[in-house]
Design a protein around this motif. Structure first.
Motif, PDB file in Angstrom:
ATOM      1  N   GLU A  15      -9.258  32.432 -17.217  1.00  0.00           N
ATOM      2  CA  GLU A  15      -9.946  32.103 -18.459  1.00  0.00           C
ATOM      3  C   GLU A  15      -8.920  31.989 -19.576  1.00  0.00           C
ATOM      4  OE1 GLU A  15     -12.775  35.275 -19.404  1.00  0.00           O
ATOM      5  OE2 GLU A  15     -11.317  36.148 -20.770  1.00  0.00           O
ATOM      6  N   LEU A  16      -9.289  31.222 -20.579  1.00  0.00           N
ATOM      7  CA  LEU A  16      -8.530  31.150 -21.828  1.00  0.00           C
ATOM      8  C   LEU A  16      -9.480  31.625 -22.908  1.00  0.00           C
ATOM      9  CD1 LEU A  16      -6.928  27.587 -21.466  1.00  0.00           C
ATOM     10  CD2 LEU A  16      -5.848  29.789 -20.966  1.00  0.00           C
ATOM     11  N   ARG A  17      -9.004  32.495 -23.777  1.00  0.00           N
ATOM     12  CA  ARG A  17      -9.885  33.085 -24.794  1.00  0.00           C
ATOM     13  C   ARG A  17      -9.341  32.790 -26.184  1.00  0.00           C
ATOM     14  NH1 ARG A  17     -13.986  36.921 -24.917  1.00  0.00           N
ATOM     15  NH2 ARG A  17     -13.920  37.042 -22.657  1.00  0.00           N
ATOM     16  N   GLY A  18     -10.209  32.252 -27.010  1.00  0.00           N
ATOM     17  CA  GLY A  18      -9.885  32.012 -28.407  1.00  0.00           C
ATOM     18  C   GLY A  18     -10.732  32.905 -29.288  1.00  0.00           C
ATOM     19  N   GLU A  19     -10.697  32.631 -30.571  1.00  0.00           N
ATOM     20  CA  GLU A  19     -11.468  33.414 -31.528  1.00  0.00           C
ATOM     21  C   GLU A  19     -12.967  33.246 -31.316  1.00  0.00           C
ATOM     22  OE1 GLU A  19     -11.410  33.308 -36.177  1.00  0.00           O
ATOM     23  OE2 GLU A  19      -9.342  33.238 -35.444  1.00  0.00           O
ATOM     24  N   ARG A  20     -13.388  31.999 -31.068  1.00  0.00           N
ATOM     25  CA  ARG A  20     -14.812  31.686 -30.954  1.00  0.00           C
ATOM     26  C   ARG A  20     -15.252  31.329 -29.551  1.00  0.00           C
ATOM     27  NH1 ARG A  20     -13.186  29.141 -36.004  1.00  0.00           N
ATOM     28  NH2 ARG A  20     -12.045  27.804 -34.608  1.00  0.00           N
ATOM     29  N   VAL A  21     -14.314  30.973 -28.687  1.00  0.00           N
ATOM     30  CA  VAL A  21     -14.696  30.365 -27.413  1.00  0.00           C
ATOM     31  C   VAL A  21     -13.931  30.973 -26.244  1.00  0.00           C
ATOM     32  CG1 VAL A  21     -13.016  28.481 -27.470  1.00  0.00           C
ATOM     33  CG2 VAL A  21     -15.213  28.104 -26.384  1.00  0.00           C
ATOM     34  N   VAL A  22     -14.606  31.000 -25.099  1.00  0.00           N
ATOM     35  CA  VAL A  22     -13.990  31.375 -23.821  1.00  0.00           C
ATOM     36  C   VAL A  22     -14.063  30.147 -22.917  1.00  0.00           C
ATOM     37  CG1 VAL A  22     -14.141  32.854 -21.782  1.00  0.00           C
ATOM     38  CG2 VAL A  22     -14.616  33.802 -24.058  1.00  0.00           C
ATOM     39  N   VAL A  23     -12.941  29.803 -22.323  1.00  0.00           N
ATOM     40  CA  VAL A  23     -12.818  28.631 -21.455  1.00  0.00           C
ATOM     41  C   VAL A  23     -12.507  29.130 -20.057  1.00  0.00           C
ATOM     42  CG1 VAL A  23     -11.535  26.493 -21.072  1.00  0.00           C
ATOM     43  CG2 VAL A  23     -11.817  27.366 -23.406  1.00  0.00           C
ATOM     44  N   ARG A  24     -13.301  28.702 -19.076  1.00  0.00           N
ATOM     45  CA  ARG A  24     -13.016  29.102 -17.696  1.00  0.00           C
ATOM     46  C   ARG A  24     -13.562  28.067 -16.722  1.00  0.00           C
ATOM     47  NH1 ARG A  24     -17.681  30.341 -15.389  1.00  0.00           N
ATOM     48  NH2 ARG A  24     -19.240  31.679 -16.369  1.00  0.00           N
ATOM     49  N   ASP A  30     -23.359  29.290 -12.919  1.00  0.00           N
ATOM     50  CA  ASP A  30     -23.505  28.525 -14.160  1.00  0.00           C
ATOM     51  C   ASP A  30     -24.458  27.342 -14.012  1.00  0.00           C
ATOM     52  OD1 ASP A  30     -21.513  30.140 -15.380  1.00  0.00           O
ATOM     53  OD2 ASP A  30     -19.928  28.817 -14.620  1.00  0.00           O
ATOM     54  N   ALA A  31     -24.933  27.069 -12.802  1.00  0.00           N
ATOM     55  CA  ALA A  31     -25.673  25.825 -12.541  1.00  0.00           C
ATOM     56  C   ALA A  31     -26.910  25.673 -13.416  1.00  0.00           C
ATOM     57  CB  ALA A  31     -26.043  25.728 -11.066  1.00  0.00           C
ATOM     58  N   ALA A  32     -27.729  26.698 -13.514  1.00  0.00           N
ATOM     59  CA  ALA A  32     -28.972  26.569 -14.284  1.00  0.00           C
ATOM     60  C   ALA A  32     -28.679  26.345 -15.766  1.00  0.00           C
ATOM     61  CB  ALA A  32     -29.852  27.807 -14.088  1.00  0.00           C
ATOM     62  N   GLU A  33     -27.707  27.065 -16.301  1.00  0.00           N
ATOM     63  CA  GLU A  33     -27.395  26.908 -17.719  1.00  0.00           C
ATOM     64  C   GLU A  33     -26.733  25.555 -17.991  1.00  0.00           C
ATOM     65  OE1 GLU A  33     -25.773  29.419 -21.550  1.00  0.00           O
ATOM     66  OE2 GLU A  33     -25.214  30.121 -19.545  1.00  0.00           O
ATOM     67  N   LEU A  34     -25.904  25.085 -17.066  1.00  0.00           N
ATOM     68  CA  LEU A  34     -25.295  23.766 -17.220  1.00  0.00           C
ATOM     69  C   LEU A  34     -26.363  22.683 -17.205  1.00  0.00           C
ATOM     70  CD1 LEU A  34     -22.945  21.767 -17.357  1.00  0.00           C
ATOM     71  CD2 LEU A  34     -22.693  22.023 -14.869  1.00  0.00           C
ATOM     72  N   ARG A  90     -23.068  32.351 -24.437  1.00  0.00           N
ATOM     73  CA  ARG A  90     -23.876  31.153 -24.200  1.00  0.00           C
ATOM     74  C   ARG A  90     -22.974  29.966 -23.880  1.00  0.00           C
ATOM     75  NH1 ARG A  90     -26.609  26.938 -27.733  1.00  0.00           N
ATOM     76  NH2 ARG A  90     -28.613  26.558 -26.719  1.00  0.00           N
ATOM     77  N   LEU A  91     -23.364  29.156 -22.894  1.00  0.00           N
ATOM     78  CA  LEU A  91     -22.617  27.951 -22.569  1.00  0.00           C
ATOM     79  C   LEU A  91     -22.810  26.952 -23.710  1.00  0.00           C
ATOM     80  CD1 LEU A  91     -22.197  26.249 -19.178  1.00  0.00           C
ATOM     81  CD2 LEU A  91     -22.761  24.846 -21.141  1.00  0.00           C
ATOM     82  N   VAL A  92     -21.711  26.533 -24.331  1.00  0.00           N
ATOM     83  CA  VAL A  92     -21.800  25.659 -25.500  1.00  0.00           C
ATOM     84  C   VAL A  92     -21.240  24.267 -25.221  1.00  0.00           C
ATOM     85  CG1 VAL A  92     -21.823  27.527 -27.182  1.00  0.00           C
ATOM     86  CG2 VAL A  92     -19.621  26.554 -26.458  1.00  0.00           C
ATOM     87  N   TRP A 112     -17.068  18.006 -24.345  1.00  0.00           N
ATOM     88  CA  TRP A 112     -18.403  17.691 -24.858  1.00  0.00           C
ATOM     89  C   TRP A 112     -19.046  18.983 -25.354  1.00  0.00           C
ATOM     90  CZ3 TRP A 112     -22.720  19.975 -22.575  1.00  0.00           C
ATOM     91  CH2 TRP A 112     -22.550  20.514 -21.289  1.00  0.00           C
ATOM     92  N   THR A 113     -19.968  18.840 -26.299  1.00  0.00           N
ATOM     93  CA  THR A 113     -20.676  20.014 -26.811  1.00  0.00           C
ATOM     94  C   THR A 113     -22.170  19.870 -26.600  1.00  0.00           C
ATOM     95  OG1 THR A 113     -20.715  19.036 -29.015  1.00  0.00           O
ATOM     96  CG2 THR A 113     -19.041  20.692 -28.598  1.00  0.00           C
ATOM     97  N   ARG A 114     -22.791  21.002 -26.422  1.00  0.00           N
ATOM     98  CA  ARG A 114     -24.243  21.087 -26.328  1.00  0.00           C
ATOM     99  C   ARG A 114     -24.846  20.656 -27.670  1.00  0.00           C
ATOM    100  NH1 ARG A 114     -26.570  26.297 -23.285  1.00  0.00           N
ATOM    101  NH2 ARG A 114     -28.744  25.620 -23.045  1.00  0.00           N
TER     102      ARG A 114
END
Length: 197
Positions: A15-24, A30-34, A90-92, A112-114
């Motif tokens: 994972e990569l972690r920023g101030e506002r976001v986590v990237v992994r 994750d399928a249902a939320e995606l 939350r997946l954003v 892309w963003t939600r």
């Protein structure tokens, strides 16, 4: 593009972690939320991303897509990631660091963003994190971003981060509704002022 066998052993991030976001990387859970994120965002995504027309119609569709993402990640053919709000989980949105040429160390960043998550700084932060990873861990020689020339929000991200606008490719590809679009290309290479130290 398939990666040569010796690139398969390159270490990637969990994972990569920023101030506002986590990237992994995506996981099966994750399928249902995606699927939900794409379904609620379809009209928002469709003008810019043709895959939104048919992709993720059901949770099973999203599972199949995630299975492909996972296989490509293991083979280092592609590095598609999920983006999560660091506070809520939350997946954003989604994105990726896409190898165009492992030998030359050339990578494209996509995102892309939600719907409803624009303007919160997620994509700028994700792009910065992926650019830094490519530069520092993958010894990138070029990182670039392409977007529809009409997509001013998407084009603002590389500009904000100091990417140089290299081209306007006229009539470069078709949109989902069969119209030709122009594509902007932004890039960073070592030696550019904004290249990560």
């Amino acid at each position: 593009m398939a990666s040569p066998p010796h690139f398969i052993s390159i270490s990637l991030f969990e994972e990569l972690r920023g101030e506002r976001v986590v990237v992994r990387p995506y996981r099966m859970e994750d399928a249902a939320e995606l699927q939900a994120a794409v379904a609620e965002s379809r009209s928002h995504l469709l003008p810019w991303l043709p895959w939104a027309a048919q992709g993720h119609q059901t949770v099973d569709d999203s599972r199949e897509t995630i299975a492909r993402f996972m296989a490509q990640w293991l083979l280092r053919e592609d590095m598609t990631v999920a983006l999560f709000d660091a506070a809520s989980g939350r997946l954003v949105g989604g994105g990726g660091l896409h190898p165009h040429d492992w030998q030359a160390r050339v990578f494209e960043i996509g995102y892309w963003t939600r719907a409803g998550e624009q303007g919160k700084g997620y994509i700028t932060e994700v792009t910065r994190l992926l650019t830094e990873f490519a530069a520092r861990q993958l010894s990138a020689n070029r990182v670039f971003i392409r977007c529809d020339a009409r997509n001013t929000r998407s084009a603002a991200v590389p500009q904000r981060l100091g990417f140089l606008r290299e081209a306007l490719l006229r009539n470069e590809m078709y949109t989902y509704d069969g119209k030709l679009r122009d594509t902007l290309v932004f890039a960073l290479v070592p030696g550019d002022p904004a290249w990560p130290a």
